[in-house]
Design a protein around this motif. Structure first.
Motif, PDB file in Angstrom:
ATOM      1  N   ASP A 193     -28.500  -2.739  34.735  1.00 54.29           N
ATOM      2  CA  ASP A 193     -27.363  -3.559  34.315  1.00 54.29           C
ATOM      3  C   ASP A 193     -27.857  -4.657  33.378  1.00 54.29           C
ATOM      4  N   HIS A 195     -26.248  -6.747  31.941  1.00 52.50           N
ATOM      5  CA  HIS A 195     -25.401  -7.930  32.081  1.00 52.50           C
ATOM      6  C   HIS A 195     -25.662  -8.654  33.399  1.00 52.50           C
ATOM      7  N   ASN A 196     -26.848  -8.456  33.940  1.00 53.32           N
ATOM      8  CA  ASN A 196     -27.254  -9.206  35.135  1.00 53.32           C
ATOM      9  C   ASN A 196     -28.756  -9.448  35.092  1.00 53.32           C
ATOM     10  N   ASP A 198     -31.707 -12.452  34.470  1.00 56.04           N
ATOM     11  CA  ASP A 198     -32.068 -13.857  34.282  1.00 56.04           C
ATOM     12  C   ASP A 198     -32.844 -14.003  32.979  1.00 56.04           C
ATOM     13  N   ASN A 212     -28.175 -16.450  32.980  1.00 54.66           N
ATOM     14  CA  ASN A 212     -28.114 -15.027  33.286  1.00 54.66           C
ATOM     15  C   ASN A 212     -27.177 -14.372  32.276  1.00 54.66           C
ATOM     16  N   ARG A 214     -24.975 -12.348  32.642  1.00 55.02           N
ATOM     17  CA  ARG A 214     -23.597 -12.168  33.117  1.00 55.02           C
ATOM     18  C   ARG A 214     -22.664 -13.200  32.474  1.00 55.02           C
ATOM     19  N   HIS A 215     -23.248 -14.262  31.920  1.00 55.31           N
ATOM     20  CA  HIS A 215     -22.443 -15.328  31.336  1.00 55.31           C
ATOM     21  C   HIS A 215     -22.199 -15.139  29.833  1.00 55.31           C
ATOM     22  N   ASN A 219     -19.792  -9.330  25.664  1.00 55.34           N
ATOM     23  CA  ASN A 219     -20.875  -8.525  26.223  1.00 55.34           C
ATOM     24  C   ASN A 219     -21.399  -7.522  25.197  1.00 55.34           C
TER      25      ASN A 219
END
Length: 285
Positions: A193, A195-196, A198, A212, A214-215, A219
């Motif tokens: 993933d 998008h996850n 750090d 991270n 995810r922020h 995307n």
């Protein structure tokens, strides 16, 4: 480290020695290497391995075919800090903000970031996840976009903040050595993933950025779809996905890179870029 050219020769296949040529083959290249590794007797690996201490790592793609695609203002907190310190809008972008860095800006981990004090007094850092395109992408849909990714790397989007010109960023961000890139490419199948992940950055061992992926505001599929709607992406093209908050310009008081500093940019599961800053040049041209 395993020399894949030697690995291919052992199995009677001519695998390319250059990363761009390897990417050009497509997904079959990665699958072939996996198969050859699984079929190679353990006793044969001694002849394929190269001690890490005997290797100087170059940037994974030292000379891409075209400019790096940079994405500005792609983390919400960075949008806020930029509006305070860099005169950008405080509103979130409605579309990806795209700029470019030329191939001559790329350096490897360990290479020096050049600081010409006659040109800039505001040299800044930006840790970013880099996406490496694996096959030609033209008008790709968001749903299929990740199918076009070869792998991921780390990029430090070095910026001379006082070199922006009438809102244009290329002179600020595109100077020689302003794109440390590497230390390797991790293939997409090894990043479950993207998008996850750090990501963080230190200067002289002190942490300046941590977040991270995810922020991300836009995307990776959205970025690929948006760029490829108008510009054909080719194998080996690089998209730097943007930086989180914590850049030098956004700190209070502001902080900048100077000769003698060492900056390290890191992304989970990929690796660490470590680059010293050195003084160069005689001033402005």
């Amino acid at each position: 480290m395993i020399d894949i050219w030697r690995l291919g020769s052992l199995h009677g296949v001519d695998l390319p020695a250059r990363m761009l040529d390897f990417i050009d083959i497509g997904p079959a290249a990665v699958e072939a290497v996996k198969e050859f590794v699984s079929r190679t007797p353990k006793s044969a690996f001694a002849g394929l391995a190269v001690p890490a201490d005997n290797v100087t790592l170059l940037a994974p793609i030292p000379k891409p075919r075209k400019n790096i695609f940079g994405i500005g203002l792609n983390y919400v907190e960075h949008v806020a800090e930029s509006s305070r310190s860099l005169d950008t809008s405080e509103s979130l972008p409605k579309q990806p903000v795209i700029f470019s860095k030329p191939p001559t800006s790329i350096i490897a981990s360990g290479d020096a970031i050049e600081h010409n004090q006659g040109i800039t007094q505001q040299l800044d850092w930006e840790v970013e996840l880099a996406v490496v395109i694996g096959r030609t992408a033209k008008r790709v849909s968001v749903d299929r976009a990740l199918d076009y990714v070869f792998g991921y790397s780390v990029l430090n989007d070095i910026s001379a903040r006082d070199n922006r010109r009438a809102g244009q960023w290329i002179y600020s961000k595109g100077q020689d050595t302003f794109a440390p890139f590497g230390p390797c490419i991790v293939t997409a199948d090894s990043i479950p993933d993207p998008h996850n992940l750090d990501l963080w950055l230190t200067v002289n061992g002190k942490e300046k950025q941590r977040s991270n992926t995810r922020h991300l505001l836009f995307n990776i599929p959205v970025l690929i779809a948006d760029i490829s709607a108008a510009i054909t992406l080719e194998p080996g093209d690089i998209i730097a996905t943007g930086t989180p908050a914590g850049v030098g310009a956004g700190r209070q008081p502001q902080e900048w890179l100077w000769p003698g500093d060492v900056v390290e940019a890191c992304v989970e599961g990929i690796g660490r870029l470590r680059n010293p800053v050195v003084a160069v040049g005689e001033g402005k041209p």
